[in-house]
Motif scaffolding. Structure first.
Motif, short mmCIF file in Angstrom:
data_model
loop_
_atom_site.label_atom_id
_atom_site.label_comp_id
_atom_site.label_asym_id
_atom_site.label_seq_id
_atom_site.Cartn_x
_atom_site.Cartn_y
_atom_site.Cartn_z
N ARG A 67 -4.33 5.04 -0.85
CA ARG A 67 -3.85 3.74 -0.37
C ARG A 67 -4.34 2.62 -1.28
N LYS A 68 -5.62 2.68 -1.65
CA LYS A 68 -6.18 1.67 -2.55
C LYS A 68 -5.47 1.68 -3.89
N GLN A 69 -5.20 2.87 -4.42
CA GLN A 69 -4.49 2.99 -5.70
C GLN A 69 -3.08 2.43 -5.61
N LYS A 104 -1.71 -0.61 -7.74
CA LYS A 104 -0.53 -0.41 -8.59
C LYS A 104 0.50 -1.54 -8.40
N LYS A 105 0.53 -2.11 -7.20
CA LYS A 105 1.43 -3.23 -6.92
C LYS A 105 0.88 -4.55 -7.45
N GLY A 106 -0.37 -4.51 -7.96
CA GLY A 106 -0.95 -5.69 -8.58
C GLY A 106 -1.79 -6.55 -7.66
N ALA A 160 1.44 -1.63 4.45
CA ALA A 160 2.57 -0.74 4.23
C ALA A 160 3.74 -1.49 3.60
N LYS A 161 3.92 -2.73 4.01
CA LYS A 161 4.99 -3.56 3.46
C LYS A 161 4.77 -3.81 1.97
N ILE A 162 3.52 -4.03 1.58
CA ILE A 162 3.20 -4.27 0.17
C ILE A 162 3.66 -3.11 -0.70
N VAL A 163 3.46 -1.90 -0.22
CA VAL A 163 3.80 -0.72 -1.03
C VAL A 163 5.16 -0.12 -0.67
N ASP A 164 5.92 -0.84 0.13
CA ASP A 164 7.29 -0.42 0.50
C ASP A 164 7.33 0.97 1.12
N PRO A 187 6.84 3.12 5.07
CA PRO A 187 6.63 2.99 6.51
C PRO A 187 5.14 3.18 6.82
N VAL A 188 4.65 2.48 7.82
CA VAL A 188 3.23 2.55 8.16
C VAL A 188 2.83 4.00 8.50
N GLU A 189 3.74 4.75 9.10
CA GLU A 189 3.44 6.14 9.47
C GLU A 189 3.20 7.00 8.24
N LYS A 190 3.87 6.69 7.15
CA LYS A 190 3.67 7.45 5.91
C LYS A 190 2.44 6.94 5.16
N PHE A 191 2.27 5.62 5.08
CA PHE A 191 1.16 5.05 4.33
C PHE A 191 -0.17 5.41 4.99
N PHE A 192 -0.17 5.53 6.31
CA PHE A 192 -1.38 5.91 7.06
C PHE A 192 -1.20 7.27 7.71
N ALA A 193 -0.58 8.20 7.00
CA ALA A 193 -0.28 9.52 7.55
C ALA A 193 -1.53 10.27 8.01
N ASP A 194 -2.67 9.98 7.40
CA ASP A 194 -3.91 10.67 7.78
C ASP A 194 -4.63 9.99 8.95
N CYS A 195 -4.07 8.92 9.45
CA CYS A 195 -4.69 8.18 10.57
C CYS A 195 -3.83 8.36 11.81
N LYS A 196 -4.33 9.15 12.73
CA LYS A 196 -3.59 9.50 13.94
C LYS A 196 -3.12 8.27 14.72
#
Length: 95
Positions: free
Chosen positions: A6-8, A12-14, A49-53, A55-64
């Protein structure tokens, strides 16, 4: 996606977490804790999630907490105040 990825993705988006925190009016530690999964905030998670385009479910897939539907009910306004008053009364009776 884990916290490091997530940090990377954000980098990457600057953007830095500090820039994001400033834009959201939150502390760096709060944003960092959401990114790392130690703290839950729908608003911050959605912004990240919006910053990296993604969905929140995908960006935080490891967070139940972001991938599992919530059964909680959001109560606002007068109804919220009434619930708070009920709790205060309940707590004062227990003392």
């Amino acid at each position: 996606m884990n916290a490091d990825k997530r940090k990377q993705a954000i980098k990457k988006k600057g953007y830095t977490l500090k820039q994001i925190a400033d834009a959201l009016g939150k502390s760096l530690s709060t944003v960092s804790n959401v990114v790392s999964g130690r703290y839950h905030s729908e608003a911050i998670a959605n912004a990240l999630a919006k910053i990296v385009d993604q969905p929140v479910e995908k960006f935080f897939a490891d967070c139940k907490s972001y991938t599992t539907p919530s059964n909680s009910v959001v109560v606002r306004g007068l109804a919220r105040e009434q619930k708070v008053d009920e709790l205060r009364q309940l707590f004062s009776e227990a003392s």
